[in-house]
Design a protein around this motif. Structure first.
Motif, PDB file in Angstrom:
ATOM      1  N   GLN A  79       0.827  -1.203   0.000  1.00  0.00           N
ATOM      2  CA  GLN A  79       0.000   0.000   0.000  1.00  0.00           C
ATOM      3  C   GLN A  79       0.867   1.261   0.000  1.00  0.00           C
ATOM      4  O   GLN A  79       0.550   2.247  -0.686  1.00  0.00           O
ATOM      5  CB  GLN A  79      -0.911  -0.007   1.230  1.00  0.00           C
ATOM      6  N   ARG A  80       1.976   1.212   0.728  1.00  0.00           N
ATOM      7  CA  ARG A  80       2.877   2.367   0.758  1.00  0.00           C
ATOM      8  C   ARG A  80       3.460   2.629  -0.632  1.00  0.00           C
ATOM      9  O   ARG A  80       3.541   3.790  -1.083  1.00  0.00           O
ATOM     10  CB  ARG A  80       4.009   2.118   1.772  1.00  0.00           C
ATOM     11  N   MET A  81       3.840   1.564  -1.338  1.00  0.00           N
ATOM     12  CA  MET A  81       4.384   1.733  -2.691  1.00  0.00           C
ATOM     13  C   MET A  81       3.354   2.355  -3.627  1.00  0.00           C
ATOM     14  O   MET A  81       3.696   3.211  -4.459  1.00  0.00           O
ATOM     15  CB  MET A  81       4.821   0.375  -3.251  1.00  0.00           C
ATOM     16  N   VAL A  82       2.108   1.926  -3.500  1.00  0.00           N
ATOM     17  CA  VAL A  82       1.055   2.482  -4.345  1.00  0.00           C
ATOM     18  C   VAL A  82       0.888   3.972  -4.060  1.00  0.00           C
ATOM     19  O   VAL A  82       0.845   4.803  -4.973  1.00  0.00           O
ATOM     20  CB  VAL A  82      -0.273   1.717  -4.142  1.00  0.00           C
ATOM     21  N   LYS A  83       0.811   4.335  -2.778  1.00  0.00           N
ATOM     22  CA  LYS A  83       0.616   5.739  -2.426  1.00  0.00           C
ATOM     23  C   LYS A  83       1.793   6.600  -2.891  1.00  0.00           C
ATOM     24  O   LYS A  83       1.606   7.702  -3.429  1.00  0.00           O
ATOM     25  CB  LYS A  83       0.429   5.880  -0.910  1.00  0.00           C
ATOM     26  N   GLU A  84       3.006   6.112  -2.694  1.00  0.00           N
ATOM     27  CA  GLU A  84       4.176   6.882  -3.118  1.00  0.00           C
ATOM     28  C   GLU A  84       4.228   7.010  -4.634  1.00  0.00           C
ATOM     29  O   GLU A  84       4.634   8.048  -5.166  1.00  0.00           O
ATOM     30  CB  GLU A  84       5.457   6.229  -2.582  1.00  0.00           C
ATOM     31  N   SER A  85       3.803   5.978  -5.342  1.00  0.00           N
ATOM     32  CA  SER A  85       3.803   6.022  -6.806  1.00  0.00           C
ATOM     33  C   SER A  85       2.783   7.026  -7.320  1.00  0.00           C
ATOM     34  O   SER A  85       3.033   7.725  -8.312  1.00  0.00           O
ATOM     35  CB  SER A  85       3.524   4.631  -7.377  1.00  0.00           C
ATOM     36  N   PHE A  86       1.631   7.109  -6.661  1.00  0.00           N
ATOM     37  CA  PHE A  86       0.639   8.115  -7.055  1.00  0.00           C
ATOM     38  C   PHE A  86       1.158   9.517  -6.780  1.00  0.00           C
ATOM     39  O   PHE A  86       0.866  10.454  -7.528  1.00  0.00           O
ATOM     40  CB  PHE A  86      -0.680   7.879  -6.308  1.00  0.00           C
ATOM     41  N   GLY A  87       1.953   9.665  -5.735  1.00  0.00           N
ATOM     42  CA  GLY A  87       2.500  10.974  -5.399  1.00  0.00           C
ATOM     43  C   GLY A  87       3.572  11.439  -6.372  1.00  0.00           C
ATOM     44  O   GLY A  87       3.767  12.642  -6.565  1.00  0.00           O
ATOM     45  N   ASN A  88       4.279  10.495  -7.000  1.00  0.00           N
ATOM     46  CA  ASN A  88       5.320  10.839  -7.978  1.00  0.00           C
ATOM     47  C   ASN A  88       5.274   9.817  -9.115  1.00  0.00           C
ATOM     48  O   ASN A  88       5.774   8.710  -8.977  1.00  0.00           O
ATOM     49  CB  ASN A  88       6.694  10.853  -7.311  1.00  0.00           C
ATOM     50  N   GLN A  89       4.672  10.211 -10.216  1.00  0.00           N
ATOM     51  CA  GLN A  89       4.454   9.297 -11.340  1.00  0.00           C
ATOM     52  C   GLN A  89       5.496   9.469 -12.440  1.00  0.00           C
ATOM     53  O   GLN A  89       5.291   9.037 -13.583  1.00  0.00           O
ATOM     54  CB  GLN A  89       3.043   9.491 -11.907  1.00  0.00           C
ATOM     55  N   SER A  90       6.629  10.052 -12.111  1.00  0.00           N
ATOM     56  CA  SER A  90       7.650  10.313 -13.120  1.00  0.00           C
ATOM     57  C   SER A  90       8.195   9.033 -13.741  1.00  0.00           C
ATOM     58  O   SER A  90       8.689   9.050 -14.875  1.00  0.00           O
ATOM     59  CB  SER A  90       8.801  11.122 -12.499  1.00  0.00           C
ATOM     60  N   PHE A  91       8.095   7.897 -13.031  1.00  0.00           N
ATOM     61  CA  PHE A  91       8.605   6.635 -13.572  1.00  0.00           C
ATOM     62  C   PHE A  91       7.837   6.196 -14.820  1.00  0.00           C
ATOM     63  O   PHE A  91       8.295   5.339 -15.577  1.00  0.00           O
ATOM     64  CB  PHE A  91       8.572   5.534 -12.504  1.00  0.00           C
ATOM     65  N   LEU A  92       6.663   6.786 -15.067  1.00  0.00           N
ATOM     66  CA  LEU A  92       5.884   6.469 -16.265  1.00  0.00           C
ATOM     67  C   LEU A  92       6.285   7.332 -17.454  1.00  0.00           C
ATOM     68  O   LEU A  92       5.742   7.172 -18.555  1.00  0.00           O
ATOM     69  CB  LEU A  92       4.387   6.640 -15.984  1.00  0.00           C
ATOM     70  N   GLY A  93       7.214   8.250 -17.256  1.00  0.00           N
ATOM     71  CA  GLY A  93       7.752   9.039 -18.350  1.00  0.00           C
ATOM     72  C   GLY A  93       6.777  10.017 -18.981  1.00  0.00           C
ATOM     73  O   GLY A  93       6.985  10.466 -20.117  1.00  0.00           O
TER      74      GLY A  93
END
Length: 466
Positions: A198-212
């Protein structure tokens, strides 16, 4: 209808954008700016409606003009037509004025189907309209994953990545996710627990730069408002079936992430007479410790016989805290920042206000098994471990025997045969016909370390438009 963040800094959004955004840009969760309110007379007029007709009446104010009424009605008809019981959420009586509402008659045998079958259709509709592609990223403690995959696997404009804690879900739960074939479906087993996922999901929503910048994330977890919206309906359904709104109801809700019981809280605020909501938890009892003693403190997560509630960070609790603090986003943000560093409490008068409606109980594995065995011996009715926790908590916390007590039956017992066996019963709950060959189907999933960079790299490499 506009939606605002529980932390007060993100822009207000309409329904379509909230559906696709999930977590707000300030880290908060979206809630309606104002709630619809129904009179007792209006609720009374809904007696005798089909489940999908009732769902339209309850949910349409949240959707407003974002989707034409006739299209929304069609989605709801299609959503609940796939459930295996004509009543959709049938009620089973256990004892005098004591009931279980079966929320496991959907395709994946868990209450998550009520929202996620609809969410898939909503996403398809909005994404087709916008000609947009999204990546669904979700974390599951067992049931959300399979319901999300089943609800969204036919969506043409999505890729689905579901994270589950490696070797910490039941075999049936795992296979329900990992045996669904499709180029857009990806199951990731994380060497960690649900809170890590769940933490990974929340952090990914906060910074989506990995999707380019080529796509955006969409949420299927109960941080997505559409999940909560759909769960409000079955509180109205149960009440109307048992004499509401002319009599009040009490509900016991097995919950780890607080979303399902928050829907009941909203139903009350929308005009449904509810006198008591019981938070039923297992040994991972952060919600019980707060509600019984006004102390919100994370402990070490424990693995139990009720894995869908093996959660220590209850995301949706933030939505209740927002209301308890007079919808002051800054106060919520400050409180949660303190909570990330140690135990916190809220002002006594705020806590006492919550206690007017909420009670709570924490149930260990032995008591869970005892309850499964006891109910089966009394009624020849088999509970899954989560529902058993709900039934025990209902009996332990019940305020008024004259008020109907309804436990939410959140999952089919066939999903948790180990818990049934440990209860000492010789009966083995069979899988429904459409899942009879589940253990023969080919599985497909990827095991990754508990490392957000590795998970994000996997997603960036595997969504189909790259």
């Amino acid at each position: 209808m506009r939606y605002i963040s529980t932390r007060g800094e993100a822009p207000a959004l309409g329904f379509e954008d909230v559906l696709l955004t999930g977590l707000a840009t300030d880290g908060g969760l979206y809630v309606p700016e104002s709630l619809p309110h129904f009179s007792l007379e209006e609720i009374r007029s809904w007696r005798g409606l089909s489940y999908s007709e009732l769902a339209f009446n309850v949910m349409h104010p949240f959707v407003d003009d974002a989707i034409p009424a006739e299209d929304f009605r069609r989605m709801l008809d299609e959503t609940y037509a796939v459930f295996a019981h004509k009543a959709v959420a049938p009620l089973v009586q256990l004892d005098t004025n004591e009931w279980v509402m079966e929320l496991f008659r959907g395709p994946t045998l868990a209450f998550k189907d009520f929202a996620l079958q609809l969410l898939g259709r909503l996403l398809d509709y909005v994404l087709e309209k916008r000609q947009q592609h999204v990546v669904i990223m979700g974390a599951t403690s067992g049931d959300t994953g399979s319901a999300a995959i089943e609800g969204c696997r036919r969506c043409e404009h999505v890729d689905i990545f579901i994270l589950h804690p490696y070797q910490r879900v039941s075999e049936v739960q795992r296979r329900q996710m990992t045996t669904v074939q499709g180029d857009n479906i990806h199951n990731i087993a994380v060497r960690g627990n649900f809170d890590d996922c769940q933490r990974m999901v929340k952090e990914s929503f906060g910074n989506q730069s990995f999707l380019g910048g080529k796509t955006q994330l969409a949420a299927v977890n109960s941080i997505n408002w559409a999940r909560i919206m759909a769960q409000i309906v079955y509180y109205f359904h149960a009440s109307l079936a048992l004499g509401g709104p002319d009599r009040s109801m009490a509900f016991s809700v097995p919950t780890g992430n607080f979303g399902d019981i928050f829907a009941g809280y909203l139903a009350k605020k929308m005009g449904l007479p509810i006198s008591q909501l019981v938070i039923a938890t297992n040994r991972n009892d952060i919600l019980h410790r707060f509600m019984s003693g006004n102390k919100y403190e994370q402990h070490q997560l424990e693995h139990t016989l009720s894995p869908s509630m093996d959660i220590m960070v209850s995301s949706n609790f933030e939505r209740l805290l927002f209301d308890l603090h007079g919808r002051d986003g800054l106060a919520v943000k400050t409180l949660l920042e303190k909570a990330s560093k140690g135990p916190v409490s809220i002002e006594d008068y705020r806590w006492k206000h919550a206690r007017k409606l909420f009670d709570s109980d924490a149930v260990d594995d032995k008591t869970t098994c005892d309850t499964i065995r006891e109910i089966y011996q009394q009624n020849e009715y088999l509970l899954d471990p989560h529902t058993a926790i709900g039934v025990h908590a209902a009996r332990n916390c019940r305020r008024d025997p004259a008020v109907p007590m309804i436990t939410l039956g959140t999952a089919h017992p066939a999903k948790f045969p180990d818990a049934v066996a440990e209860s000492g019963l010789s009966v083995k709950p069979p899988l429904p016909a459409h899942m009879a060959d589940l253990f023969e189907r080919e599985e497909r999933y990827t095991v990754l370390d508990n490392n957000i960079a590795g998970v994000q790299e996997f997603i960036a490499k595997n969504w189909k438009n790259t």
